[in-house]
Design a protein around this motif. Structure first.
Motif, PDB file in Angstrom:
ATOM      1  N   PHE A   1      81.784  23.571  23.708  1.00  0.00           N
ATOM      2  CA  PHE A   1      82.378  24.834  23.278  1.00  0.00           C
ATOM      3  C   PHE A   1      81.413  25.733  22.516  1.00  0.00           C
ATOM      4  O   PHE A   1      81.844  26.746  21.953  1.00  0.00           O
ATOM      5  N   SER A   2      80.144  25.412  22.464  1.00  0.00           N
ATOM      6  CA  SER A   2      79.196  26.282  21.772  1.00  0.00           C
ATOM      7  C   SER A   2      79.082  27.609  22.517  1.00  0.00           C
ATOM      8  O   SER A   2      79.154  27.649  23.753  1.00  0.00           O
ATOM      9  N   PRO A   3      78.906  28.723  21.798  1.00  0.00           N
ATOM     10  CA  PRO A   3      78.780  30.032  22.458  1.00  0.00           C
ATOM     11  C   PRO A   3      77.662  30.070  23.492  1.00  0.00           C
ATOM     12  O   PRO A   3      77.816  30.674  24.558  1.00  0.00           O
ATOM     13  N   LYS A   4      76.522  29.428  23.209  1.00  0.00           N
ATOM     14  CA  LYS A   4      75.409  29.439  24.148  1.00  0.00           C
ATOM     15  C   LYS A   4      75.781  28.757  25.455  1.00  0.00           C
ATOM     16  O   LYS A   4      75.492  29.268  26.547  1.00  0.00           O
ATOM     17  N   ASN A   5      76.431  27.605  25.362  1.00  0.00           N
ATOM     18  CA  ASN A   5      76.810  26.878  26.559  1.00  0.00           C
ATOM     19  C   ASN A   5      77.856  27.646  27.364  1.00  0.00           C
ATOM     20  O   ASN A   5      77.818  27.681  28.597  1.00  0.00           O
ATOM     21  N   GLN A   6      78.807  28.266  26.671  1.00  0.00           N
ATOM     22  CA  GLN A   6      79.830  29.035  27.361  1.00  0.00           C
ATOM     23  C   GLN A   6      79.231  30.244  28.066  1.00  0.00           C
ATOM     24  O   GLN A   6      79.635  30.586  29.187  1.00  0.00           O
ATOM     25  N   GLU A   7      78.267  30.892  27.428  1.00  0.00           N
ATOM     26  CA  GLU A   7      77.612  32.034  28.060  1.00  0.00           C
ATOM     27  C   GLU A   7      76.837  31.598  29.296  1.00  0.00           C
ATOM     28  O   GLU A   7      76.838  32.290  30.329  1.00  0.00           O
ATOM     29  N   GLN A   8      76.185  30.435  29.233  1.00  0.00           N
ATOM     30  CA  GLN A   8      75.458  29.919  30.392  1.00  0.00           C
ATOM     31  C   GLN A   8      76.403  29.627  31.550  1.00  0.00           C
ATOM     32  O   GLN A   8      76.076  29.885  32.713  1.00  0.00           O
ATOM     33  N   HIS A   9      77.574  29.095  31.237  1.00  0.00           N
ATOM     34  CA  HIS A   9      78.567  28.825  32.287  1.00  0.00           C
ATOM     35  C   HIS A   9      79.000  30.126  32.962  1.00  0.00           C
ATOM     36  O   HIS A   9      79.086  30.201  34.198  1.00  0.00           O
ATOM     37  N   LEU A  10      79.256  31.157  32.155  1.00  0.00           N
ATOM     38  CA  LEU A  10      79.733  32.414  32.720  1.00  0.00           C
ATOM     39  C   LEU A  10      78.699  33.061  33.627  1.00  0.00           C
ATOM     40  O   LEU A  10      79.031  33.620  34.674  1.00  0.00           O
ATOM     41  N   THR A  11      77.429  32.986  33.234  1.00  0.00           N
ATOM     42  CA  THR A  11      76.380  33.620  34.036  1.00  0.00           C
ATOM     43  C   THR A  11      75.948  32.742  35.218  1.00  0.00           C
ATOM     44  O   THR A  11      75.519  33.266  36.251  1.00  0.00           O
TER      45      THR A  11
ATOM     46  N   VAL B   1      75.152  38.287  36.055  1.00  0.00           N
ATOM     47  CA  VAL B   1      75.171  39.397  35.102  1.00  0.00           C
ATOM     48  C   VAL B   1      74.756  40.680  35.816  1.00  0.00           C
ATOM     49  O   VAL B   1      73.704  40.731  36.456  1.00  0.00           O
ATOM     50  N   ARG B   2      75.583  41.698  35.714  1.00  0.00           N
ATOM     51  CA  ARG B   2      75.259  42.978  36.344  1.00  0.00           C
ATOM     52  C   ARG B   2      74.191  43.714  35.539  1.00  0.00           C
ATOM     53  O   ARG B   2      74.215  43.706  34.314  1.00  0.00           O
ATOM     54  N   LYS B   3      73.285  44.353  36.244  1.00  0.00           N
ATOM     55  CA  LYS B   3      72.228  45.132  35.604  1.00  0.00           C
ATOM     56  C   LYS B   3      72.406  46.599  35.973  1.00  0.00           C
ATOM     57  O   LYS B   3      72.227  46.976  37.143  1.00  0.00           O
TER      58      LYS B   3
END
Length: 416
Positions: free
Chosen positions: A123-133, A139-141
């Motif tokens: 549940f760490s923010p870093k791990n969750q962000e990696q899952h989303l991307t 990630v849209r640019k």
């Protein structure tokens, strides 16, 4: 008392589950350490200098035993009618040898969680962000008029339809930038379908599956005229409007006109958020009636969908842009005091888009593919004669199919 129970359970579980491993192994300092915060109902695992946290209710909900989870269907089958959202531990043990957490709940139900499975869901923010991307969506640019041609990538038709690597590369670029071009396609009307079938299937609308874009006098659709096609998104009057446009150029007008116009609405919305915050707020909150009444292949349709120009998510990031002057209905069901401010905000939006519009012309064999929920597009007027014809075959894809296909290609080995 809890510490005593945990220590007792530790030795009992180790003897029962891994007695042979313990007897054979030399003593080593534990690699993993467990702790439980009873007030927050969170289990923490410190393993390899990585501290991970897992809510108890989430662990109970995601028990992987055969009573709670069905591996063949990747489905949770837990009986929610008997579920307790305040689960209590009877015992919890980390086993270094098998790298698993063993839990016995107060109701005597037992759960086992593998380290790798837990690491992927920390549940760490870093791990969750990696899952989303990595797993959810790329990630849209955003891009502007100035850097469009540096992000406008081309992919060979044969690579896209014949290799998974080529298909993946095209879909990734399309997902990130919202636009990509496929080149060297054969000159036949079945090309869009073959490309779509590599992803999933064509999205059918009241215009059918494939549609022909060329000058048709007397048509009810302005796209079928040779006059200017104002900036717009296709079918804003659909609740689930098409996600991606495929426009295969079979013949291109030799006149000066017929150029495609494209604008990244993510870039425009970000600009308005910073420079015109009050206008931006109106465009993301005031609902508009998008409507279309017409006939196609002898069938009459009348579509209406109400939504703001900017549809945003919980992070105030654009997830859908709606725009089409011809399809903006005359019914405007908002408080009287909002009408004039909305028009002023809309005027800023349209003028910013006009200033940022990129112009280019596709050639025979090109397939222009772009994000219809993100990009706004249009076309210059062109001359249409018997010897100067612009002939485009179009089709739509849904983003659900694209993202699904892309995950399969990225997360699994790319096999030819």
């Amino acid at each position: 008392m809890l510490r005593s129970k945990l220590l007792t359970a530790h030795f009992e579980t180790l003897r029962r589950i891994s007695k042979r491993l313990i007897n054979d192994a030399q003593f080593k300092p534990p690699l993993g350490r467990l702790s439980v915060c009873e007030s927050d109902q969170v289990v923490s695992l410190d393993y390899g200098n990585r501290l991970m946290h897992f809510p108890l209710v989430w662990l109970r909900d995601n028990c992987q035993c055969s009573q709670c989870f069905d591996p063949p269907t990747y489905s949770r089958i837990i009986n929610w009618y008997n579920f307790d959202v305040h689960p209590k531990l009877q015992s919890i043990v980390w086993n270094d040898h098998v790298r698993k957490i063993f839990i016995k709940w107060e109701d005597n139900h037992e759960s086992v969680f593998d380290l790798k499975w837990l690491e992927e869901r920390d549940f760490s923010p870093k791990n969750q962000e990696q899952h989303l991307t990595r797993n959810y969506r790329p990630v849209r640019k955003p891009w502007s008029k100035e850097n469009f041609f540096s992000i406008f990538h081309s992919f060979d038709y044969n690579d896209v339809v014949s290799t998974n690597e080529g298909l993946k590369n095209w879909l990734e670029s399309l997902s990130v930038y919202g636009v990509a071009k496929i080149t060297n396609a054969p000159k036949d009307e079945g090309v869009c379908r073959r490309v779509a079938n590599r992803v999933g299937f064509i999205k059918k609308t009241h215009f059918g599956e494939e549609f022909i874009v060329k000058h048709k006098p007397g048509t009810t659709n302005r796209a079928y005229l040779s006059s200017e096609l104002q900036l717009h998104t296709d079918l804003p009057y659909y609740e689930h409007k098409p996600g991606v446009n495929l426009l295969h150029c079979l013949e291109q007008s030799k006149s000066q006109g017929g150029k495609n116009l494209l604008i990244d609405a993510v870039y425009i919305s970000n600009m308005m958020k910073e420079m015109y915050p009050q206008h931006y707020k109106l465009l993301k909150t005031v609902p508009v009636d998008w409507t279309e009444f017409g006939r196609e292949d002898e069938e009459t349709f009348h579509s209406i969908y109400r939504a703001p120009v900017f549809v945003v998510d919980d992070k105030d990031e654009l997830i859908r842009v709606n725009h089409s002057t011809p399809q903006r209905g005359s019914h405007f069901t908002v408080p009287l005091g909002l009408v004039k401010p909305w028009y002023e905000a809309f005027d800023v939006f349209v003028k910013l888009m006009k200033a940022q519009a990129v112009e280019f012309k596709t050639q025979s064999g090109d397939i222009l593919t772009f994000d219809n929920v993100r990009l706004v597009h249009g076309r210059n007027a062109y001359d249409d004669t018997e010897s100067n014809v612009r002939y485009i075959v179009g089709a739509y894809l849904d983003w659900d199919l694209i993202f699904s296909r892309l995950r399969v290609l990225k997360l699994h080995s790319v096999k030819q």
